[in-house]
Design a protein around this motif. Structure first.
Motif, PDB file in Angstrom:
ATOM      1  N   LEU A 171       6.905  12.938   1.842  1.00 19.72           N
ATOM      2  CA  LEU A 171       5.652  13.525   1.344  1.00 19.72           C
ATOM      3  C   LEU A 171       4.587  13.547   2.434  1.00 19.72           C
ATOM      4  O   LEU A 171       3.846  14.520   2.575  1.00 19.72           O
ATOM      5  CB  LEU A 171       5.146  12.739   0.141  1.00 19.72           C
ATOM      6  N   GLY A 172       4.511  12.462   3.217  1.00 18.08           N
ATOM      7  CA  GLY A 172       3.509  12.390   4.271  1.00 18.08           C
ATOM      8  C   GLY A 172       3.775  13.340   5.429  1.00 18.08           C
ATOM      9  O   GLY A 172       2.864  13.640   6.211  1.00 18.08           O
ATOM     10  N   SER A 173       5.021  13.812   5.550  1.00 20.97           N
ATOM     11  CA  SER A 173       5.388  14.709   6.661  1.00 20.97           C
ATOM     12  C   SER A 173       5.251  16.181   6.310  1.00 20.97           C
ATOM     13  O   SER A 173       5.446  17.047   7.174  1.00 20.97           O
ATOM     14  CB  SER A 173       6.838  14.435   7.094  1.00 20.97           C
ATOM     15  N   MET A 174       4.951  16.469   5.054  1.00 20.67           N
ATOM     16  CA  MET A 174       4.839  17.870   4.647  1.00 20.67           C
ATOM     17  C   MET A 174       3.600  18.520   5.256  1.00 20.67           C
ATOM     18  O   MET A 174       2.608  17.853   5.519  1.00 20.67           O
ATOM     19  CB  MET A 174       4.774  17.969   3.122  1.00 20.67           C
ATOM     20  N   ILE A 207       0.834  -1.213   0.000  1.00 25.43           N
ATOM     21  CA  ILE A 207       0.000   0.000   0.000  1.00 25.43           C
ATOM     22  C   ILE A 207       0.863   1.255   0.000  1.00 25.43           C
ATOM     23  O   ILE A 207       0.508   2.264  -0.615  1.00 25.43           O
ATOM     24  CB  ILE A 207      -0.934   0.000   1.227  1.00 25.43           C
ATOM     25  N   PHE A 208       2.007   1.227   0.680  1.00 19.47           N
ATOM     26  CA  PHE A 208       2.848   2.418   0.819  1.00 19.47           C
ATOM     27  C   PHE A 208       3.894   2.549  -0.275  1.00 19.47           C
ATOM     28  O   PHE A 208       4.805   3.372  -0.170  1.00 19.47           O
ATOM     29  CB  PHE A 208       3.534   2.414   2.184  1.00 19.47           C
ATOM     30  N   LEU A 265      -2.207   8.499   1.433  1.00 20.89           N
ATOM     31  CA  LEU A 265      -2.300   9.176   0.145  1.00 20.89           C
ATOM     32  C   LEU A 265      -0.937   9.259  -0.531  1.00 20.89           C
ATOM     33  O   LEU A 265      -0.829   9.072  -1.757  1.00 20.89           O
ATOM     34  CB  LEU A 265      -2.888  10.584   0.329  1.00 20.89           C
ATOM     35  N   SER A 266       0.106   9.520   0.259  1.00 18.15           N
ATOM     36  CA  SER A 266       1.459   9.567  -0.294  1.00 18.15           C
ATOM     37  C   SER A 266       1.865   8.205  -0.835  1.00 18.15           C
ATOM     38  O   SER A 266       2.454   8.101  -1.917  1.00 18.15           O
ATOM     39  CB  SER A 266       2.462  10.020   0.778  1.00 18.15           C
ATOM     40  N   GLY A 267       1.538   7.153  -0.078  1.00 15.80           N
ATOM     41  CA  GLY A 267       1.858   5.799  -0.524  1.00 15.80           C
ATOM     42  C   GLY A 267       1.125   5.438  -1.803  1.00 15.80           C
ATOM     43  O   GLY A 267       1.699   4.852  -2.725  1.00 15.80           O
ATOM     44  N   ALA A 268      -0.158   5.798  -1.883  1.00 18.32           N
ATOM     45  CA  ALA A 268      -0.940   5.521  -3.087  1.00 18.32           C
ATOM     46  C   ALA A 268      -0.378   6.282  -4.290  1.00 18.32           C
ATOM     47  O   ALA A 268      -0.295   5.742  -5.409  1.00 18.32           O
ATOM     48  CB  ALA A 268      -2.405   5.903  -2.862  1.00 18.32           C
TER      49      ALA A 268
END
Length: 321
Positions: A121-124, A77-78, A136-139
């Motif tokens: 990306l997920g930490s932004m 998934i990620f 969402l970043s993983g997708a």
């Protein structure tokens, strides 16, 4: 142990006579028996590869779910599997690298790049890392790597057959010689995961709680990330991209033994090995004499589970699904 041996005997024997030959191949091996030779040289190595890859993927999923506190976290998934496959396909299609030793490091590099990119990306943003943003970043990264992988295949169709294995995921034709180069990394990552179980328990309760109890959370996160990359990268190097094992199995393990990762991690390894072993067995029989890629079989189980977890997450947040 007896139960595991019994299940292995069923998997190694394709029918009633095959079952008897599987038992005999362990008790009284006869080199003149064609069935016993096939079991020892083909089916047994394939079963061992399936169990190790399943255990790796399940443990990496358990660590990811603890690290991100996200029930949807898994290498598939990620984007970690997709990143590893993209790098492998890139090496095959453009640089004509075919040695397994090289593929191992290439798969590791792809897994690491994907993991770091998804985390960044997920930490932004002002909120920092959140479960929704990292999903969402993983997708997004999965779609990105998959698109470039398919694009390379369109431009270089002569390499299509060479890379289909990496994209669909399979343990067909895998032997112990192919497993040997990645086995040290699998074992190292497995030991790391077991040693990280207690610190991960604290981290799963919240970063502030863990820091308050004196834990160096960044060190734990880096060690867990390294274990995840080794587990996922080595699995892709041997069997290609097999999805959903790391998503489904940790939930089953937590249902059986609770939230203590000192139990979740070893149970995830056992259940992941069993799942992929049974998926490989099903893949061999669904369209006999042909064979379905094992990744298709795990998707049949994992995709509905993913939809269920996503809907459950939306309902818990007051959304609609």
């Amino acid at each position: 142990m007896l139960a595991v041996c019994f299940m292995l005997s069923i998997v190694l024997g394709a029918n009633h006579t095959g079952f008897a030959a599987a038992i005999q191949s362990f008790i009284h091996y006869d080199a003149s028996s064609t069935e016993q030779v096939i079991i020892q040289t083909t089916r047994l190595p394939r079963a061992i590869v399936a169990m190790l890859v399943g255990a790796n993927l399940a443990v990496s999923g358990a660590l990811m779910q603890a690290l991100t506190r996200n029930p949807l976290a898994s290498p598939g998934i990620f984007g970690i599997n997709a990143g590893a496959v993209f790098f492998v396909v890139l090496a095959l299609a453009l640089f004509h690298i075919t040695t397994l030793t090289s593929m191992i490091w290439i798969a590791f590099a792809g897994a690491a790049v994907a993991a770091l990119t998804v985390y960044a990306l997920g930490s932004m943003g002002r909120d920092g890392l959140t479960p929704l943003k990292i999903v969402l970043s993983g997708a997004a990264m999965t779609a990105f790597f998959s698109s470039f992988t398919h694009g390379m295949l369109v431009l270089n169709e002569t390499r299509l057959q060479d890379v289909l294995f990496w994209m669909a995921g399979s343990v067909a034709g895998r032997d112990l010689d192919m497993l040997a180069p990645v086995l040290p990394y699998m074992l190292l990552a497995g030991v790391m995961a077991l040693l990280l179980a207690r610190p991960v328990n604290l981290l799963a309760s919240g970063e502030e709680v863990a820091k308050g109890l004196g834990q160096r959370t960044m060190l734990v996160k880096l060690a867990a990330a390294l274990a995840i990359v080794l587990l996922a990268g080595s699995s892709v190097a041997v069997a290609g991209a097999i999805g959903f094992v790391g998503l489904v199995i940790p939930h089953i393990a937590r249902f059986l033994v609770g939230a203590d990762y000192r139990w979740v991690i070893p149970f995830s390894a056992i259940l992941g090995a069993v799942l992929l072993l049974l998926a490989d067995l099903a893949a061999r029989f669904v369209i006999m004499p042909a064979e379905v890629p094992i990744g298709v079989m795990t998707a049949l189980v994992g995709a509905p589970f993913f939809i269920y977890m996503a809907r459950k997450g939306l309902r818990s947040k007051g959304g609609t699904a």
